[in-house]
Design a protein around this motif. Structure first.
Motif, PDB file in Angstrom:
ATOM      1  N   ILE A  80      -2.469  21.433  -7.849  1.00 35.42           N
ATOM      2  CA  ILE A  80      -1.634  21.492  -6.647  1.00 35.42           C
ATOM      3  C   ILE A  80      -2.214  20.617  -5.537  1.00 35.42           C
ATOM      4  N   TYR A  81      -3.518  20.745  -5.306  1.00 39.09           N
ATOM      5  CA  TYR A  81      -4.118  19.988  -4.213  1.00 39.09           C
ATOM      6  C   TYR A  81      -4.278  18.520  -4.562  1.00 39.09           C
ATOM      7  N   ALA A  82      -4.520  18.192  -5.831  1.00 39.73           N
ATOM      8  CA  ALA A  82      -4.542  16.783  -6.227  1.00 39.73           C
ATOM      9  C   ALA A  82      -3.190  16.138  -5.935  1.00 39.73           C
ATOM     10  N   PHE A 102      -2.720  15.517  -2.202  1.00 38.99           N
ATOM     11  CA  PHE A 102      -3.459  14.372  -1.666  1.00 38.99           C
ATOM     12  C   PHE A 102      -2.902  13.048  -2.189  1.00 38.99           C
ATOM     13  N   PHE A 103      -2.390  13.022  -3.415  1.00 39.06           N
ATOM     14  CA  PHE A 103      -1.696  11.813  -3.873  1.00 39.06           C
ATOM     15  C   PHE A 103      -0.498  11.532  -2.963  1.00 39.06           C
ATOM     16  N   PHE A 104       0.242  12.576  -2.627  1.00 38.07           N
ATOM     17  CA  PHE A 104       1.396  12.412  -1.746  1.00 38.07           C
ATOM     18  C   PHE A 104       0.953  11.959  -0.354  1.00 38.07           C
ATOM     19  N   ALA A 105      -0.144  12.543   0.163  1.00 38.37           N
ATOM     20  CA  ALA A 105      -0.652  12.133   1.475  1.00 38.37           C
ATOM     21  C   ALA A 105      -1.039  10.655   1.458  1.00 38.37           C
ATOM     22  N   GLY A 106      -1.653  10.213   0.361  1.00 37.83           N
ATOM     23  CA  GLY A 106      -1.994   8.801   0.254  1.00 37.83           C
ATOM     24  C   GLY A 106      -0.770   7.909   0.227  1.00 37.83           C
ATOM     25  N   ALA A 107       0.283   8.362  -0.457  1.00 37.83           N
ATOM     26  CA  ALA A 107       1.521   7.589  -0.509  1.00 37.83           C
ATOM     27  C   ALA A 107       2.151   7.468   0.875  1.00 37.83           C
ATOM     28  N   ARG A 108       2.064   8.539   1.648  1.00 36.12           N
ATOM     29  CA  ARG A 108       2.633   8.490   3.001  1.00 36.12           C
ATOM     30  C   ARG A 108       1.820   7.585   3.926  1.00 36.12           C
ATOM     31  N   VAL A 109       0.499   7.608   3.746  1.00 29.95           N
ATOM     32  CA  VAL A 109      -0.371   6.857   4.644  1.00 29.95           C
ATOM     33  C   VAL A 109      -0.374   5.370   4.328  1.00 29.95           C
ATOM     34  N   SER A 110      -0.472   5.037   3.042  1.00 19.68           N
ATOM     35  CA  SER A 110      -0.718   3.638   2.676  1.00 19.68           C
ATOM     36  C   SER A 110       0.404   2.984   1.885  1.00 19.68           C
ATOM     37  N   GLY A 111       1.429   3.757   1.501  1.00 20.51           N
ATOM     38  CA  GLY A 111       2.510   3.176   0.732  1.00 20.51           C
ATOM     39  C   GLY A 111       2.177   2.958  -0.724  1.00 20.51           C
ATOM     40  N   SER A 112       0.996   3.413  -1.134  1.00 23.58           N
ATOM     41  CA  SER A 112       0.633   3.405  -2.551  1.00 23.58           C
ATOM     42  C   SER A 112       0.564   4.845  -2.998  1.00 23.58           C
ATOM     43  N   ARG A 113       0.385   5.074  -4.301  1.00 27.35           N
ATOM     44  CA  ARG A 113       0.384   6.447  -4.792  1.00 27.35           C
ATOM     45  C   ARG A 113      -0.811   7.231  -4.265  1.00 27.35           C
ATOM     46  N   GLY A 114      -1.698   6.586  -3.583  1.00 25.02           N
ATOM     47  CA  GLY A 114      -2.842   7.298  -3.048  1.00 25.02           C
ATOM     48  C   GLY A 114      -4.126   6.955  -3.753  1.00 25.02           C
ATOM     49  N   SER A 115      -4.149   5.812  -4.488  1.00 21.90           N
ATOM     50  CA  SER A 115      -5.382   5.408  -5.140  1.00 21.90           C
ATOM     51  C   SER A 115      -6.422   5.075  -4.089  1.00 21.90           C
ATOM     52  N   PRO A 116      -7.686   5.404  -4.343  1.00 23.08           N
ATOM     53  CA  PRO A 116      -8.728   5.083  -3.362  1.00 23.08           C
ATOM     54  C   PRO A 116      -8.940   3.583  -3.287  1.00 23.08           C
ATOM     55  N   PRO A 117      -9.564   3.099  -2.221  1.00 23.82           N
ATOM     56  CA  PRO A 117      -9.881   1.671  -2.142  1.00 23.82           C
ATOM     57  C   PRO A 117     -10.660   1.209  -3.362  1.00 23.82           C
ATOM     58  N   GLY A 147      -6.628   9.209  -1.335  1.00 24.27           N
ATOM     59  CA  GLY A 147      -6.705   8.905  -2.758  1.00 24.27           C
ATOM     60  C   GLY A 147      -8.056   9.237  -3.361  1.00 24.27           C
ATOM     61  N   THR A 148      -9.114   9.120  -2.561  1.00 27.01           N
ATOM     62  CA  THR A 148     -10.446   9.492  -3.042  1.00 27.01           C
ATOM     63  C   THR A 148     -10.504  10.982  -3.345  1.00 27.01           C
ATOM     64  N   VAL A 149      -9.936  11.774  -2.436  1.00 30.52           N
ATOM     65  CA  VAL A 149      -9.917  13.233  -2.641  1.00 30.52           C
ATOM     66  C   VAL A 149      -9.033  13.571  -3.841  1.00 30.52           C
ATOM     67  N   ALA A 150      -7.863  12.919  -3.930  1.00 28.33           N
ATOM     68  CA  ALA A 150      -6.950  13.168  -5.043  1.00 28.33           C
ATOM     69  C   ALA A 150      -7.617  12.868  -6.375  1.00 28.33           C
ATOM     70  N   ALA A 151      -8.326  11.728  -6.451  1.00 27.54           N
ATOM     71  CA  ALA A 151      -8.974  11.351  -7.702  1.00 27.54           C
ATOM     72  C   ALA A 151     -10.055  12.349  -8.100  1.00 27.54           C
ATOM     73  N   ALA A 152     -10.821  12.826  -7.121  1.00 24.15           N
ATOM     74  CA  ALA A 152     -11.879  13.798  -7.415  1.00 24.15           C
ATOM     75  C   ALA A 152     -11.292  15.133  -7.869  1.00 24.15           C
ATOM     76  N   LEU A 153     -10.211  15.551  -7.229  1.00 25.18           N
ATOM     77  CA  LEU A 153      -9.543  16.791  -7.625  1.00 25.18           C
ATOM     78  C   LEU A 153      -8.944  16.670  -9.024  1.00 25.18           C
ATOM     79  N   LEU A 154      -8.332  15.521  -9.305  1.00 24.95           N
ATOM     80  CA  LEU A 154      -7.740  15.304 -10.626  1.00 24.95           C
ATOM     81  C   LEU A 154      -8.815  15.314 -11.713  1.00 24.95           C
TER      82      LEU A 154
END
Length: 325
Positions: A256-258, A261-276, A301-308
């Motif tokens: 759920i939280y991953a 955070f993927f969604f938060a990354g998509a909103r912030v950067s226009g990408s799926r939320g992948s980390p730099p 995206g960093t948080v999403a990747a770690a959660l995933l």
């Protein structure tokens, strides 16, 4: 900072006038509405602090959301695990409640604190039933579709697939208790004599072990801390079946939280939320510590990747346990 009350949305202004007729509303300040996108303000009347919330747009996929949130908040407030409710208008999506003077829950091994949190959660789960809302899978599928619309790519396929498998395992407990369903640390406020939960946007009938697991994702990074919370919640040592259920719930909470955070990354950067590209996510506990210390410098995206990654690890462990003779 926003001071003039007349600049507020008419529904908020009307709610303030109805709740505090003839009394000046002072120190109006905008707060973060989180992922829900709600308008949230703090203000003071006669020296007492309050918070008002307005859902900015009714969700066409969940038109009963505001009414359900208010129903859950009202029950939780009566149980003493949510701030006192002063005004509620489901049609306008507006609520006003006391502002609780507590600090967000932070990682701790203090047994007294864990007991207080567990007692508040048990009181919620033992209370009157909450209405049902969309399932967790509905929530994930909604985020999947929104990520695809924002970034051209949905959630990782194995995230959704694993969540579907876990939901089948946990189905008997899906509507077992009144649940908050988003117990990240900022939604758990701790004072000397009381613990309350705030932001009831996704509340509804649910699996109480997922509430426990959500608490553990960010506030209890070590296994022994999560075991201590489970012991405090149950009032005894967990059975093998309860431990297995807690492991499934943790994997669900991570999924759920991953997704969030993927969604938060998509909103912030226009990408799926992948980390730099030059930012390799470290262990989940380290990423969470960095998020708590400097959220503005931690890429979603960093948080999403770690959660995933942690969800995958937990899912593999669950699969291995099921395969053992």
């Amino acid at each position: 900072m926003m001071d003039p009350v007349h600049e507020l949305h008419p529904d908020l202004s009307a709610a303030l006038a109805a709740s505090f007729p003839g009394r000046p509303v002072r120190d109006v300040t905008s707060l973060s509405g989180g992922l829900s996108g709600a308008t949230l303000i703090a203000f003071v009347v006669d020296g007492a602090p309050y918070v008002a919330k307005r859902v900015d747009a009714l969700d066409p996929g969940d038109p009963e959301r505001a009414a359900r949130e208010i129903a859950c908040l009202r029950i939780a407030a009566e149980r003493g695990v949510a701030p006192r409710l002063r005004h509620a208008d489901a049609r306008a999506g507006v609520t006003i409640m006391d502002r609780f003077a507590g600090a967000p829950l932070r990682p701790s091994s203090d047994p007294t604190l864990l007991d207080k949190v567990a007692t508040a959660l048990r009181r919620l789960h033992d209370g009157p039933p909450f209405p049902r809302g969309p399932s967790r899978l509905d929530f994930l599928r909604s985020l999947d579709a929104q990520c695809a619309a924002l970034a051209g790519a949905g959630l990782p396929a194995d995230l959704v697939r694993t969540a579907e498998e876990l939901e089948r395992v946990s189905a008997p407990h899906a509507h077992a208790a009144p649940c908050h369903r988003d117990l990240n640390p900022n939604n758990v406020l701790v004072a000397a004599d009381r613990v309350v939960f705030v932001d009831w946007t996704t509340a509804g009938a649910g699996d109480p072990f997922v509430d426990l697991a959500q608490l553990g994702v960010f506030a209890l990074p070590r296994p022994e801390q999560r075991e201590a919370l489970l012991h405090a919640y149950l009032g005894r040592s967990a059975s093998d079946e309860e431990r297995a259920r807690a492991h499934v719930a943790r994997a669900i909470a991570l999924a759920i939280y991953a997704a969030s955070f993927f969604f938060a990354g998509a909103r912030v950067s226009g990408s799926r939320g992948s980390p730099p590209a030059d930012e390799e996510p470290g262990p989940l506990a380290e990423v969470i510590a960095a998020l708590g210390a400097a959220p503005e410098h931690t890429h979603p995206g960093t948080v999403a990747a770690a959660l995933l990654r942690e969800m995958r690890r937990e899912a593999r462990a669950l699969g291995a346990a099921r395969d053992r003779p």
